[in-house]
Design a protein around this motif. Sequence first.
Motif, mmCIF file in Angstrom:
data_model
loop_
_atom_site.group_PDB
_atom_site.id
_atom_site.type_symbol
_atom_site.label_atom_id
_atom_site.label_comp_id
_atom_site.label_asym_id
_atom_site.label_seq_id
_atom_site.Cartn_x
_atom_site.Cartn_y
_atom_site.Cartn_z
ATOM 1 N N ALA A 1 43.408 27.276 48.643
ATOM 2 C CA ALA A 1 43.335 27.990 49.927
ATOM 3 C C ALA A 1 44.660 28.685 50.222
ATOM 4 O O ALA A 1 44.698 29.828 50.685
ATOM 5 N N MET A 2 45.757 27.990 49.905
ATOM 6 C CA MET A 2 47.073 28.562 50.187
ATOM 7 C C MET A 2 47.383 29.741 49.265
ATOM 8 O O MET A 2 48.106 30.659 49.652
ATOM 9 N N GLN A 3 46.838 29.707 48.060
ATOM 10 C CA GLN A 3 47.043 30.850 47.149
ATOM 11 C C GLN A 3 46.512 32.124 47.794
ATOM 12 O O GLN A 3 47.188 33.145 47.828
ATOM 13 N N VAL B 1 49.091 31.096 28.809
ATOM 14 C CA VAL B 1 48.243 31.687 29.844
ATOM 15 C C VAL B 1 46.805 31.570 29.365
ATOM 16 O O VAL B 1 46.378 32.270 28.457
ATOM 17 N N GLY B 2 46.073 30.659 29.953
ATOM 18 C CA GLY B 2 44.728 30.395 29.480
ATOM 19 C C GLY B 2 44.783 29.619 28.181
ATOM 20 O O GLY B 2 45.842 29.180 27.737
ATOM 21 N N GLN C 1 49.639 28.476 35.470
ATOM 22 C CA GLN C 1 49.176 29.810 35.063
ATOM 23 C C GLN C 1 48.075 30.329 35.964
ATOM 24 O O GLN C 1 48.014 31.519 36.246
ATOM 25 N N ASN C 2 47.202 29.424 36.453
ATOM 26 C CA ASN C 2 46.127 29.884 37.342
ATOM 27 C C ASN C 2 46.702 30.500 38.603
ATOM 28 O O ASN C 2 46.242 31.515 39.095
ATOM 29 N N MET D 1 47.633 35.108 42.034
ATOM 30 C CA MET D 1 48.414 35.601 43.156
ATOM 31 C C MET D 1 49.208 36.868 42.904
ATOM 32 O O MET D 1 49.369 37.688 43.794
ATOM 33 N N ALA D 2 49.739 37.018 41.693
ATOM 34 C CA ALA D 2 50.775 38.025 41.527
ATOM 35 C C ALA D 2 50.232 39.401 41.153
ATOM 36 O O ALA D 2 49.143 39.541 40.615
#
Lengths: 357, 287
Positions: free
Chosen positions: A172-174, A235-236, A195-196, A201-202
């Motif tokens: 939720a905070m993301q 990443v993944g 990584q998620n 977010m970015a």
Amino acid sequence: MTEIVRIENLSKHFGDVVGVDQLSLSIRAGEFVTLLGPSGCGKSTLLRMIGGFEEPTQGRIRLDGQDVTHLPPNKRAVNMVFQDYALFPHMTVGRNVGYGLRVAGVPKAEIEARAREALTLVGLAEKYDARPHEMSGGQRQRVALARALVRQPKVLLLDEPLSALDANLREAMQVELRHLHQKVGLTFIMVTHDQNEALAMADRVLVMRDGRVVQDGTPEDLYDRPASPYVAGFVGTTNLFPSAVVDGRIDCFGQQLALPEGLAGRKNGLFGFRPEKARLLQPARKGGSNVISGSVEEVIYHGGAARIVVQLGQGSILVDLQNRKLNGRASLPGPGDILAVEIEPDAIMAFNAEAAE
Amino acid sequence: MTAVQRLRSAAVLSPPLLWTVVFMFVPYSILLVYSFWKTQYPIFVPAFQLGNYMELVRDPQYLRVLLRTLKIAGLVSFFALVLAYPYAYFLVFKVKRPSVRLTLYMAVVAPLWVSYLLRAYTWKTILGTQGVLNSFLVSTGILSEPSSIFLYNQAAMVLTLTYVFIPFMVMPIYAALEKIPPSLKEASADLGENRLATFLKVTLPLSMTGIVAGFTMTFCLAFGDFIAPFLVGGPDGVMIANVIASQFGAALNWPLGSALAVVMLVIVLGIISASDRFERLGAGRLT
């Protein structure tokens, strides 16, 4: 867009240990950048140098054109959200948020107005008189955000801001942090090992390793076009296998796969594909262009998806199945079942031999 | 609570309770009872009268000794704080290596394992006319002959008591400073505050419980001391505990001594409860 942070040839050594190694970087105003990497990769050190908490061994940091390399934290127009929030326990929430404004000599009435405004921004308007220890972790996190944002810094630094929250709250905070970034339009630099979080977010993710940036790109770049096996693995998840190229075909643990047209000129090296790029074939169907088969070793059930470890004889690969996409099967395969999966040719990724470690 | 649980908790609680009753409550009660008795030389007779307390008010020497004792205890606590705080601060924030920090911490605490009497006596050998300080001053030519000004006065008492009780100041302050997360100081700097202001607005308020605890312990210990006046104090160095001791000894006036002891007990309890109230006020801050 204008450049807000410029880092030139920056290094930080802790005795013999190299924290950050001759790193150069440019960040544009308004970007949401994450520094992603495992612990010890130098991402926090880099963030702390931008904040002024670590003195660089060499190199320069420019903030909005000004050289801030050797300025102490209190002389820099950046603010930090600390991993443990670092709220002052002996002050009310309102005083915490107003702390940086009192320092700046803002008139008293304005301090309260701006502090209340910042708390409203993070959805905690009614907590002005509360004490930090009376609040939940998520609420403290927002107070820390409000306290940093109220100073209207040129850059907001976030040091693993969500790592202390539980999984649901973290997601939720993301979303909330992303919205906040869009609303205030400031430059955010966030450190994370998740990584998620970085992907979700970015705008731009810098993958770090051993004090260097190993890939710099959008989340899609990183996921679909990882520059190295390291990034592909971090990443993944990626099935990686070394192979020679013979007649435009490669060898995945003893089974043949076609190389996509885009990689036609490739020589021997490391190849891979993402587990979700494999499609389960109907049990009846035989053959096909890019089919590999093996026995199910293990099924890891995640609810929405299942990860299946398929033993190919000379090695095993991971296959992710979205639930309800079992392609004619009544249920998920179980250990021991013989499974055929088709790999989309375009899903094959190739890495240079020198990039392979 | 069931009867069994109640019995069990009573069983757990009874030894300390018994201890407190037998060795604290009973003796203090006896003292309180004695303080109302009368002296009919050479014995004391049971009575209920306030004559002993009136005597303490009437004769100004008791008030004088009490004020002197408060002054000396206050000075000892003050100097202990002034020395202990920077030391504890240095250990917690400036010493990076844990082994060095532990060694320096133990250097302060270790003397507690040495007899109190011995530690107080040490200062006699330092400050006396044949002492280390005098031999040094004479051998360097600063003094032509040993001086007696260093020993047998209130300054010597304050020095000795500060030395003896300083561990009780260092320990709680060290504990309080160690509990402050380093990120709080960084956050203050991040929000634009310089080091001094950060100390005054963040570090000092958050270590206040340690200061109060240390001050309380040091003050109460110094307040009740009667060895230092005896060893290094001069004629103007008599403290309240010495007067009490003499009332129970040479003067053979137990009722008056008891009244003095009760007054002292009330003062100490007042200080402790005030300090306790302060600590409660700050409770929950660093949790």
